[in-house]
Structures are given as C-alpha cells and as structure tokens.
Motif scaffolding. Structure first.
Motif, PDB file in Angstrom:
ATOM      1  N   ILE A 496       0.856  -1.183   0.000  1.00  0.00           N
ATOM      2  CA  ILE A 496       0.000   0.000   0.000  1.00  0.00           C
ATOM      3  C   ILE A 496       0.894   1.236   0.000  1.00  0.00           C
ATOM      4  N   SER A 497       0.326   2.400  -0.375  1.00  0.00           N
ATOM      5  CA  SER A 497       1.175   3.591  -0.447  1.00  0.00           C
ATOM      6  C   SER A 497       1.373   4.254   0.908  1.00  0.00           C
ATOM      7  N   GLN A 498       0.463   4.026   1.829  1.00  0.00           N
ATOM      8  CA  GLN A 498       0.603   4.633   3.154  1.00  0.00           C
ATOM      9  C   GLN A 498      -0.312   3.863   4.089  1.00  0.00           C
ATOM     10  N   SER A 499       0.108   3.713   5.305  1.00  0.00           N
ATOM     11  CA  SER A 499      -0.655   2.879   6.221  1.00  0.00           C
ATOM     12  C   SER A 499      -2.089   3.405   6.408  1.00  0.00           C
ATOM     13  N   THR A 500      -2.958   2.535   6.878  1.00  0.00           N
ATOM     14  CA  THR A 500      -4.324   2.962   7.180  1.00  0.00           C
ATOM     15  C   THR A 500      -4.378   3.663   8.527  1.00  0.00           C
ATOM     16  N   VAL A 501      -3.243   3.628   9.239  1.00  0.00           N
ATOM     17  CA  VAL A 501      -3.167   4.380  10.487  1.00  0.00           C
ATOM     18  C   VAL A 501      -2.106   5.437  10.310  1.00  0.00           C
ATOM     19  N   GLN A 502      -2.513   6.674  10.299  1.00  0.00           N
ATOM     20  CA  GLN A 502      -1.544   7.730  10.043  1.00  0.00           C
ATOM     21  C   GLN A 502      -2.101   9.012  10.620  1.00  0.00           C
ATOM     22  N   ASN A 503      -1.298   9.661  11.408  1.00  0.00           N
ATOM     23  CA  ASN A 503      -1.751  10.922  11.959  1.00  0.00           C
ATOM     24  C   ASN A 503      -1.746  11.979  10.879  1.00  0.00           C
ATOM     25  N   GLY A 504      -2.883  12.472  10.514  1.00  0.00           N
ATOM     26  CA  GLY A 504      -2.967  13.439   9.419  1.00  0.00           C
ATOM     27  C   GLY A 504      -2.908  12.687   8.101  1.00  0.00           C
ATOM     28  N   ASN A 505      -3.756  13.060   7.187  1.00  0.00           N
ATOM     29  CA  ASN A 505      -3.744  12.401   5.886  1.00  0.00           C
ATOM     30  C   ASN A 505      -3.091  13.318   4.892  1.00  0.00           C
ATOM     31  N   ASN A 506      -1.796  13.101   4.703  1.00  0.00           N
ATOM     32  CA  ASN A 506      -1.107  14.001   3.807  1.00  0.00           C
ATOM     33  C   ASN A 506      -1.157  13.514   2.375  1.00  0.00           C
ATOM     34  N   ASN A 507      -1.639  12.296   2.204  1.00  0.00           N
ATOM     35  CA  ASN A 507      -1.709  11.738   0.874  1.00  0.00           C
ATOM     36  C   ASN A 507      -3.128  11.934   0.348  1.00  0.00           C
ATOM     37  N   THR A 508      -3.395  13.143  -0.144  1.00  0.00           N
ATOM     38  CA  THR A 508      -4.761  13.447  -0.555  1.00  0.00           C
ATOM     39  C   THR A 508      -4.747  14.149  -1.900  1.00  0.00           C
ATOM     40  N   THR A 509      -5.884  14.210  -2.537  1.00  0.00           N
ATOM     41  CA  THR A 509      -5.951  14.902  -3.826  1.00  0.00           C
ATOM     42  C   THR A 509      -7.293  15.607  -4.008  1.00  0.00           C
ATOM     43  N   TYR A 510      -7.229  16.718  -4.728  1.00  0.00           N
ATOM     44  CA  TYR A 510      -8.450  17.375  -5.169  1.00  0.00           C
ATOM     45  C   TYR A 510      -8.746  16.989  -6.623  1.00  0.00           C
ATOM     46  N   GLY A 511      -7.819  16.195  -7.221  1.00  0.00           N
ATOM     47  CA  GLY A 511      -7.840  15.992  -8.671  1.00  0.00           C
ATOM     48  C   GLY A 511      -8.740  14.876  -9.159  1.00  0.00           C
ATOM     49  N   ILE A 512      -9.974  14.797  -8.674  1.00  0.00           N
ATOM     50  CA  ILE A 512     -10.902  13.800  -9.198  1.00  0.00           C
ATOM     51  C   ILE A 512     -12.148  14.512  -9.754  1.00  0.00           C
ATOM     52  N   ARG A 610      -6.648   3.056  -5.359  1.00  0.00           N
ATOM     53  CA  ARG A 610      -6.216   3.004  -6.738  1.00  0.00           C
ATOM     54  C   ARG A 610      -5.284   1.818  -6.869  1.00  0.00           C
ATOM     55  N   TYR A 611      -5.463   1.028  -7.930  1.00  0.00           N
ATOM     56  CA  TYR A 611      -4.547  -0.091  -8.108  1.00  0.00           C
ATOM     57  C   TYR A 611      -3.315   0.419  -8.815  1.00  0.00           C
ATOM     58  N   ASP A 612      -2.192   0.537  -8.104  1.00  0.00           N
ATOM     59  CA  ASP A 612      -0.950   0.997  -8.713  1.00  0.00           C
ATOM     60  C   ASP A 612       0.239   0.504  -7.880  1.00  0.00           C
ATOM     61  N   PRO A 613       0.659  -0.736  -8.116  1.00  0.00           N
ATOM     62  CA  PRO A 613       1.734  -1.318  -7.301  1.00  0.00           C
ATOM     63  C   PRO A 613       3.010  -0.489  -7.331  1.00  0.00           C
ATOM     64  N   SER A 614       3.225   0.259  -8.415  1.00  0.00           N
ATOM     65  CA  SER A 614       4.483   1.001  -8.509  1.00  0.00           C
ATOM     66  C   SER A 614       4.552   2.122  -7.478  1.00  0.00           C
ATOM     67  N   ARG A 615       3.408   2.580  -7.005  1.00  0.00           N
ATOM     68  CA  ARG A 615       3.416   3.669  -6.034  1.00  0.00           C
ATOM     69  C   ARG A 615       3.318   3.193  -4.586  1.00  0.00           C
ATOM     70  N   THR A 616       3.285   1.907  -4.392  1.00  0.00           N
ATOM     71  CA  THR A 616       3.181   1.428  -3.011  1.00  0.00           C
ATOM     72  C   THR A 616       4.534   1.530  -2.323  1.00  0.00           C
ATOM     73  N   THR A 617       4.489   1.753  -1.000  1.00  0.00           N
ATOM     74  CA  THR A 617       5.740   1.931  -0.255  1.00  0.00           C
ATOM     75  C   THR A 617       5.803   1.088   1.005  1.00  0.00           C
ATOM     76  N   LEU A 618       4.713   0.448   1.286  1.00  0.00           N
ATOM     77  CA  LEU A 618       4.632  -0.221   2.592  1.00  0.00           C
ATOM     78  C   LEU A 618       4.035  -1.610   2.391  1.00  0.00           C
ATOM     79  N   ILE A 619       4.638  -2.595   3.037  1.00  0.00           N
ATOM     80  CA  ILE A 619       4.084  -3.953   2.988  1.00  0.00           C
ATOM     81  C   ILE A 619       3.223  -4.147   4.234  1.00  0.00           C
ATOM     82  N   MET A 620       2.030  -4.696   4.046  1.00  0.00           N
ATOM     83  CA  MET A 620       1.205  -5.050   5.206  1.00  0.00           C
ATOM     84  C   MET A 620       0.892  -6.533   5.125  1.00  0.00           C
TER      85      MET A 620
END
Lengths: 793, 221
Positions: A496-512, A610-620
């Motif tokens: 996954i690109s960022q854990s489901t537990v994270q203080n503050g959601n910095n991985n966000t977008t307005y671009g949808i 989003r399905y995008d393995p190339s952008r994942t950074t964390l193994i769960m």
C-alpha cells in the motif's frame, strides 16, 4: 524571645504529632504537585522557543474552502519559499522543509556493512541559519549548498561511522524505493533540545527533493513541504498577512488556497483551527493543569488554616496565659505566623524531595526531560511563594488565636461564630467540588480512551504488521509478496502507499472529476495506492461491486471508493461510472464500507483506492492469531535471506493505532495522578474539619451521651452535616463536570455519551472517601467518656 | 435500689496509684434523698458518676434495681441508666443550639419514644415547671436559675426512678438555689423520686433525709 517561640513551636508539634503530619503531608504534597505542574507548564511554554530568531520566525499556512468549511493546511507549494523571498521585501529569508514521514515514508541509510533506519527531512539552503540547530561541524551557509549534500546528527554519525569526524565521507539512502548513492556529508549537528517540535537524524536539500524525488513539486498546483519565513524586524504581521492572502494567484490563477502566516513557536500550543480560525490546542491542557495546580495549592493552604484553627482550642490556654502575663497581640501574631512560615518552609523541603523522587516517573508519563534545576529565578519564586503560602495559611489562625479574650479563654469558653462555621463549610464544599469534577474528568477521559481503542474501525487491525518496502522487496514486490504469503502463519500480504493508520492524511488529492461535478465541489480525497489483496489483507468489507483482482486484468484503470466518497459525489449507480483522476479516465469497480483511517477526532473522509503497485511503499501482512511469535521469526529469517542488509523493522498496526493517542493517554495518566492528589489533600482537609467539628461539639456530645445517645447516634449526628455538604457539592460539581467534559469530547468526531453511571460512580467514590475520613473522627468523639468533657472546674 | 459494695476506683499517674474512691459501701433505698458532702477533690463527683454508670470503677460490686452493673456490658448499662436515671449538672449542660423544648425532648429521642407521646410528656413537664412561655427560647436567653429549671425538667421528663444532681445550685444565687432545692424536696416527697445530690452547702444538704460525708475518697463515719 525567638528561642522561646521555637521551643514552644517544637513542643507543640511534638504534642500534636498527628495534626503535624497531616499538615506536613497536605502542604508538601500540594506544593510538590504545584511545583511539578509549574515545571511542566514552563517546559510547554518554552516549546520551540529556543531558536534565536524566534520572534521573527513564521510559518506560511494555507486555507481552502471545502464543503463550506475553511480548512487550514500546513502543506505549501515547493516553489513558494524561493518566490516569496524574491517578491516580498518584508522577508529576510525563507526555507522549505519537507518531512516524508508525514507521508508514511521512512528512510534507510547505509554505508558498506551497515544499514539503519533514520528520520530525514529535506530543507532549503538557509535552514541552519534560520533555525538554531547547532552545527558541530560544517558551516551553516554552506552545508546545504550542494544538491547532493547531507547533514547528519552526531548520533547518526557515531552509529554509522563510530566517529563524528565524517565531513567529506559518503553514504547512501533509500526511501520509497528511490535509492541515492554517494551523498556527501557536509555537516554534523548537535542533538536538538527535547522541546523542539522538529526532530530529525539528517537533512537533505530541497533542491534534490523537487528535482529528483518529487518532481511535481516544481509546479504551483502541487503542495507538499512547509514553508518558514524570517520576517524583518518591525514587520506588521497583520498587514503582511493581508498582503500575502492571494499571493499564490500570481503564479497559479486557479488556486483554491489563500495564505497567512503564524508565529512558528505558537504552533505547538495553538495548533487547532476551526473553520479557518485559531481555536486553541494544547494550550487548553496547559491552562487546565495550571488551574489544577493552583487549586491543589489553594486547597492545601485552606486545609492548613482549617487544621490550625481547629487545633486552636488546645492552644487557647497558652494564649490566655501569655496575654494575662502581658504579651502583646502583635507578639502573638508574630509567633503564630512564624510557626506557619516555618511549617511551610519545612513542607517546601519535603516537596522538593518529593519532586526529585517523582520527576523520573513524571517524565516517563509525559515524554519530557524536565529537571529540577536550581536557577535563581526558580529559587526566588519557590521561596517567595512559600512565604506567601505560610503567611496566607498562618494569618487566619494567627489573628484568630491572638484575638482571644484571655479571661474567657482561661475559663474554657470558646465560642465559634456562625460566620466562621460558614466559611469552614464553604471550604469543604469547595474541596468536594474540585474532587468531584476531577473524578468525573478522569472517568470520562478513561472511558473515551477505552472507546477509541475498542472501536470497530471497519477493518481488523489486530495481527497485522507493516514494514517499509525497500531493497529487493521494492524492486520485485510481486515475487516478494508471493513468497512471503507462502510462509506458514502468514494469512495474506499486500502493499500500500501509506498505512491505514496515520496521523494526518497528507496523501490526498483534489484531482478527481465526476459526472455533474460543479465548479464549487472542492473535495479532498484520501488516496491509497494498493496492490492486489490489500482489501482482503486488511479485512475491509466490499459493499458493492468488486475488489481489485487478478482475474479481471487491467485494474490500473479501475478505482474503489468508500461510501462517504460516493455520498459526497452524489452518484446514484456508482459501479461502472466513469470518473477522471489526475487527467485519466477511470472506472468505479467497487465500493468499500466506510472505515476509520484518521484518528477519532476526524469524521470519516472520502477515500479512493487506486490499483498501482508502482506507487506502493509499505508492505502489510496479516498473520495467524496465536502464532505471532513463530510466524514473525520465520518472516524475519526469510527477510534476512531475501533482503540482505535491510533490517526487518516492523510495527503492529494496532500499536501504531494506539500511538496516535499518545498525548491523550498522557493526559489521562496525569489527570489520574492529580485527581488522586487532590482527593488525598481534600481528605486531609475533611479530616481536619471533622476533627474541628468533633472538638467544638465535645460538650454537646457529652451531654447527649449522658442523656442516652448511643455511639451510632453520635456518629450519624456528626456525619449528617458532611453529607449535606456533599450533596451541595454534587449539585454544583456535576453540571460543571458535565459541561466541561462534553466540551472536551466535542473535539472528537466519535465519542462516548456521558451517562449517569459516571456520576453515580463519582458520587459513590467520594461518599466512601468522606465516610471513611469523617467517621474516624466521629467514632473517636463518640467513644470518648462524657465525664471528661462535662467536667467543670 | 442501689447497693455499692467495696467500690474502689483509682488512676495511675507516673507510677503512683492515686485513689479516687476507696472501699465505698453504700445502700440507697427507693424514695431516699441523700446529700453527699465533702471538700473539693473528696470524690463526690466521681461517686455520682459511678452511680450514674458514666464512669467505671476498678473493684467492688454495684447492684442497681437488682441488676449487677459490674457485670453488664456497655450497651446494657447505657440502656439501664437512660431509662432509670436523670442527671442534673452544676453547669446545667444544656445544648445551646436547641430550644428549651428541644432540650427537654432530647432524652426521649434516645429512648425511641413516639412523637405524639413525646409531645405529651414534654408539654406536661413544661406545664408543671411553669416554663411553657419559655419553650421556644434558647438556653443563653435564660437566667441561670431558669436554665437549671430546664435542666431539672430534662432530667425528669423520662420519669426516672433516680435523679443524680452534681452541685445543682453551685452556679446559682441563694434565692434561685433555694427554689431548686424546694423543687427537689417536693419531687422526693410527692412523687417518690429518689435523689442523690452532691453539695458543698450545709443548708442544701439539710434538705436531704441522710447526709454522707466524703473525705479523700472514703466515707466518713
């Protein structure tokens, strides 16, 4: 004369050991408590203020309007710092600082034969000039001048190289699969003070960040780093804020963001914004605990007065005799005052010992490094407040005792006015109220913390571990995941690109973009890039449609949303609907049931998978319950073979979840201690009053006993008064506590309801304490032989 | 009614045994009016307290209406004295926070007398002592003699068999004292209440039917 006073004081203390110790314990714990809170408040108030340029240091903040609410962010454009310093004459210097950990990305640093996890930040050239993080080696102007430079902490230098003499040496770092070899160490910095909000092990250059790692940072439409400014001396901040409000529009017309600045060191205590307006923060706790300290000290003083006046009758004879042999009232006042001051100085000594003993525990609870250092300011403050405490608490008994009429005192007549009685009862009510409010507060905080911890998050957070995707695992994630799933005890695994537990959601977008989206629909979606099986690994529930799956292929054009996102977009039949994300047409494949990704302070936000393995950074990985230990050691073994040189540094998801509430847990632990202390001191006070009461009514008790009252009759008679006081306190304390705790709970989007149980519990507790305290004295008085109290000479 | 045999009481003070009562033998029949005389410290109050069961003794036997007091438990003793004995003190010992009426009512409260009965009993005695008009006053609003009158009323309200009075006139002037003594006499002869009083005054002692002289804890024969 003084010798005589001291002699009398010491002998009277010896004679009344009980009340002496009650006084000593009460006053010294009160003082210790106040002193510790003072040290803590002092530390909090000085947080982030150690920078030399503190008064000029500001942070640029962004406001945007979403769903009719103004939202304040810290993230700013990567180009902002450089542009602002060029355009605005008020600015002395500006620096961008980016911490990837807030994006859930963690660094690994390496030299041949050694690999470590470390915290790194990216910062603009002027960083070490702006902030007072002292360089042990290297020149503040130069250390970040070259794009490939790195500045590391003393500790990191020692851990990697075994020496601080590392200038010019090269090392390697890796983050989110990006590997950078051969960065050159240009400086070494001293450890940051413990009261710094910025904590890091090394600093990389902002140039490197936007040119190689986060190339989107070169555009004005993207936000990431924080921007800090040093404003020139004498700059009017309000006017400056008005000036920069629409600054970004100059470079990016469509920007939804307006700018303002806030004083850098204010961020720690005044960090909360409500609809774009500053609305407190930790300062609330600072104020609250200051108030608690003041109250505790006040209670302790009051008790001292109470006990001293209660004991007055036993010293009345001394006063009477002294007066009849010619002592002036002034001399008597002086005597009793000096006794009180002596008592409070003694308590101060005991308090200091208590503080020294308790500080290590306190530091563990609060995560601070507070020391009791005898600087002149503190000493003056301590001695000063001790004298005030002594005089204050001694003055009433002093004037009271010295005002006795010698003849009536010697005759044994000692009348208490109704006013005095009222004051004394008022004090007890006051103490009851404080104790009750504190008990309710502790209970509510405790229950809310339990609620937060046990709340069903919408997925199964237990038995899931997470670790960074790096090394060979990053280069060939598919194979790595396949193999790790084969390890016995591993139930499932994904990235996954960022854990489901994270203080503050910095991985966000307005671009949808979605069908029928209007220009006013500004929605910030939380983004999580995932690999296959992530939904299943976490145990998320698919409400409609399907999860990402190998069976269907081409899932890179598919998206999954949570229920909230669908609701916000207002889609009727979402499955199959086409939406545009970041300029690319995508199709909604599935909807997951809402789950909590932020802390319980926040409502559930719209989210897209989003399905995008190339952008994942964390193994769960989910492991079998009951076999954690074995499975983890098998995984570690496998990891060592598969990914040599990288530490298998994993975290349990539920531990990461708990860590979000560390500050609440601290408050909870602290409030327990302080409530305990307040109750203890109040008990001493109550005990004092009970003693006084019993003493003042000795004659009446004697008469009643002679008239046939039994011991239980007397106990009930003496306790009834306190029960009445308790009821009055309840009437005041409970609404107050209810209001205050609802206020506190309002900060949470998900919270408990304060039911009657809390109040019943608090009432029973205080009742029990009161009964134990009062009945001891009452029993003593009731058991006494009436003959003694009725003797008339 | 009262039978004291070899009653001895002492206190230990710094290794010395100090005798308050020594080998007291005394029999009091119902209807007697006894005056105990003696100088200060001779043991008058102590003897009254022992008879009133407010104080313990170290040796000897004490029978009260056939009950062996020295063998009774605290609770039984208190039951015994609160139903049969009324006390009158030199300093009146009224409760300042209660009215005359309430002061007189107090012993009845502790004997679990019903409210309606209590009212009747208190009204009765107020009537008899001519203090109905004072029933709502507080003790400090009364003269010494009036306070002692209330004290006696309180001692009598529960209709005790025995009244113990410790220097009942000690704080009163001679006229007030005389009135109280007359009252005692009347109670003794008309109502048959047994009275034991401790006093300094020969004149007051003369009201009694029998005088006992105490010196250093002993009865002087």
């Amino acid at each position: 004369m003084l010798k005589h006073y001291i002699l009398i004081s010491i002998r009277s203390l010896k004679r009344h050991k009980g009340s002496f110790f009650i006084n000593l314990i009460g006053l010294s714990t009160g003082m210790a408590c106040a002193l510790i809170i003072y040290l803590w408040v002092n530390d909090e108030m000085r947080f982030d203020k150690f920078h030399q340029k503190d008064s000029q240091l500001y942070q640029v903040m962004e406001v945007s309007r979403e769903n009719n609410i103004n939202i304040v962010h810290e993230a700013t454009q990567g180009l902002l710092a450089d542009a602002m310093v060029k355009d605005l004459p008020e600015i002395e210097s500006a620096v961008s600082v980016m911490n990837l950990e807030s994006q859930g990305l963690y660094f690994t640093v390496k030299i041949p034969g050694k690999t470590l996890k470390a915290t790194g930040i990216f910062a603009g050239k002027g960083f070490f000039n702006m902030f007072s993080f002292r360089l042990k080696r290297g020149n503040a102007n130069q250390v970040l001048a070259d794009r490939n430079n790195i500045v590391i902490s003393e500790a990191l230098a020692r851990n990697l190289f075994g020496t601080e003499d590392v200038i010019g040496k090269t090392m390697e770092w890796e983050v989110a699969g990006i590997i950078k070899k051969q960065v050159q160490i240009a400086g070494v910095f001293e450890p940051a003070p413990s009261n710094s909000s910025m904590k890091f092990d090394f600093v990389l250059t902002h140039d490197l960040l936007i040119s190689e790692i986060w190339t989107n940072g070169q555009h004005w439409w993207n936000e990431g780093p924080q921007t800090y400014l040093v404003l020139k001396n004498g700059t009017d901040v309000n006017r400056f804020n008005a000036k920069i409000k629409d600054y970004v529009k100059k470079y990016h017309k469509e920007t939804p963001f307006a700018l303002f600045t806030r004083h850098y060191s204010d961020a720690y205590l005044y960090g909360n914004y409500e609809n774009g307006v500053q609305s407190g923060g930790r300062i609330a706790y600072v104020k609250l605990f200051s108030l608690v300290a003041l109250f505790i000290l006040l209670i302790a003083c009051i008790n001292f007065m109470n006990l001293s006046t209660a004991k007055a009758s036993s010293r009345a004879k001394e006063v009477g005799i002294k007066k009849s042999v010619g002592s002036s009232r002034r001399a008597l006042i002086f005597q009793f005052l000096s006794e009180a001051v002596f008592m409070s100085l003694l308590s101060l000594v005991v308090a200091c010992v208590l503080v020294v003993l308790f500080l290590p525990v306190f530091n563990t609870i609060t995560g601070k490094e507070i020391k009791l250092i005898a600087d002149p300011g503190l000493i003056i403050l301590l001695i000063g407040s001790t004298l005030v405490t002594g005089v204050l608490s001694g003055s009433y008994p002093a004037f009271y005792l010295s005002g006795f009429n010698p003849v009536s005192v010697l005759k044994g007549k000692l009348k208490n006015s109704i006013g005095e009685l009222l004051i004394r009862k008022g004090l007890v009510v006051f103490q009851f109220i404080i104790s009750l409010v504190l008990i309710v507060a502790v209970l509510v905080i405790q229950m809310q913390m339990e609620f937060v911890q046990k709340k069903n998050l919408g997925y199964e957070k237990d038995n899931v571990i997470q670790f960074d995707k790096e090394g060979s695992a990053a280069q060939n994630t598919g194979t790595f995941l396949e193999q790790i799933k084969k390890i016995p005890g591993v139930v499932n695994a994904s990235a996954i690109s960022q854990s489901t537990v994270q203080n503050g959601n910095n991985n966000t977008t307005y671009g949808i973009e979605w069908p029928r989206k209007t220009a006013n629909d500004l929605v910030n979606f939380v983004v999580r890039n995932v690999d296959y099986d992530m939904i299943e690994t976490l145990g998320l529930k698919v409400k409609e449609g399907r999860s990402f799956s190998r069976q269907f292929g081409a899932d890179s054009t598919k998206l999954m949303f949570n229920e909230t996102a669908i609701k916000v977009m207002g889609l009727k039949n979402p499955i199959g609907t086409k939406v545009v994300m970041w300029g690319k047409e995508m199709e909604i494949a599935g909807i997951v049931k809402d789950f909590h990704i932020a802390s319980m302070y926040e409502p559930i936000a719209p989210l897209v998978f989003r399905y995008d393995p190339s952008r994942t950074t964390l193994i769960m990985a989910r492991i079998q319950a009951g076999e954690e230990k074995e499975t983890l050691s098998r995984m570690a073994e496998f990891y060592k073979k598969y990914n040599p040189g990288y530490p298998f540094d994993f975290k349990f998801l539920d531990a990461a979840y708990q860590a979000q509430y560390i500050s609440e847990q601290r408050v909870s632990a602290l409030s327990k201690y302080f409530a305990g202390l307040a109750i203890l001191i109040s008990c001493l006070g109550l005990f004092g009053l009970a003693t006084f009461n019993a003493e003042a009514r000795t004659k009446e008790i004697g008469i009643r006993k002679v008239l046939g009252a039994s011991v239980s009759n007397i106990i009930i008679m003496l306790s009834r008064d306190f029960f009445k006081l308790l009821l009055i306190s309840v009437a005041v304390a409970f609404p107050l506590a209810w209001w205050a705790m609802n206020n506190w709970l309002d900060g949470f989007a998900y919270k408990i309801h304060i039911g009657a149980t809390v109040f019943i519990l608090a009432f029973l507790l205080i009742l029990l304490i009161a009964i134990i305290t009062v009945s001891f004295q009452a029993l003593k008085a009731a058991m006494a032989n009436p003959v003694a109290s009725l003797r008339t000479e | 009614m009262i039978e004291l045999k070899h009653i001895t009481k002492w206190v230990n003070s710094g290794g010395n045994r100090f005798f308050l009562l020594r080998d007291i033998n005394l029999t009091v029949k119902e209807g007697e009016f006894i005056s105990i005389m003696g100088p200060s410290g001779s043991g008058k109050s102590t003897l009254l307290n022992v008879i009133g069961m407010l104080d313990e003794f170290n040796e000897g036997e004490y029978n009260f209406i056939g009950q062996p007091v020295h063998q009774l438990k605290e609770k039984q003793r208190s039951q015994l004295y609160k139903t049969h004995i009324g006390f009158v003190f030199q300093a009146y010992h009224l409760i300042d926070e209660l009215t005359v009426y309430e002061n007189i009512e107090t012993p009845l409260l502790y004997q679990n007398v019903k409210a309606s009965e209590r009212q009747a009993m208190v009204s009765d005695i107020l009537d008899r002592f001519n203090i109905v008009g004072k029933k709502d006053l507080f003790p400090p609003q009364l003269s010494g003699g009036q306070q002692q009158l209330v004290g006696v009323a309180r001692a009598l309200v529960a209709k005790p068999k025995l009244i113990l009075a410790d220097e009942p006139t000690g704080n009163l002037n001679s006229k007030q004292g005389e009135e109280i003594m007359e009252l005692f006499k009347q109670l003794n002869t008309e109502d048959g209440v047994t009275i034991i009083q401790a006093t300094h005054s020969e004149r007051n002692a003369a009201y009694g039917s029998k005088i006992i002289n105490l010196l250093d804890g002993r009865i002087e024969k």
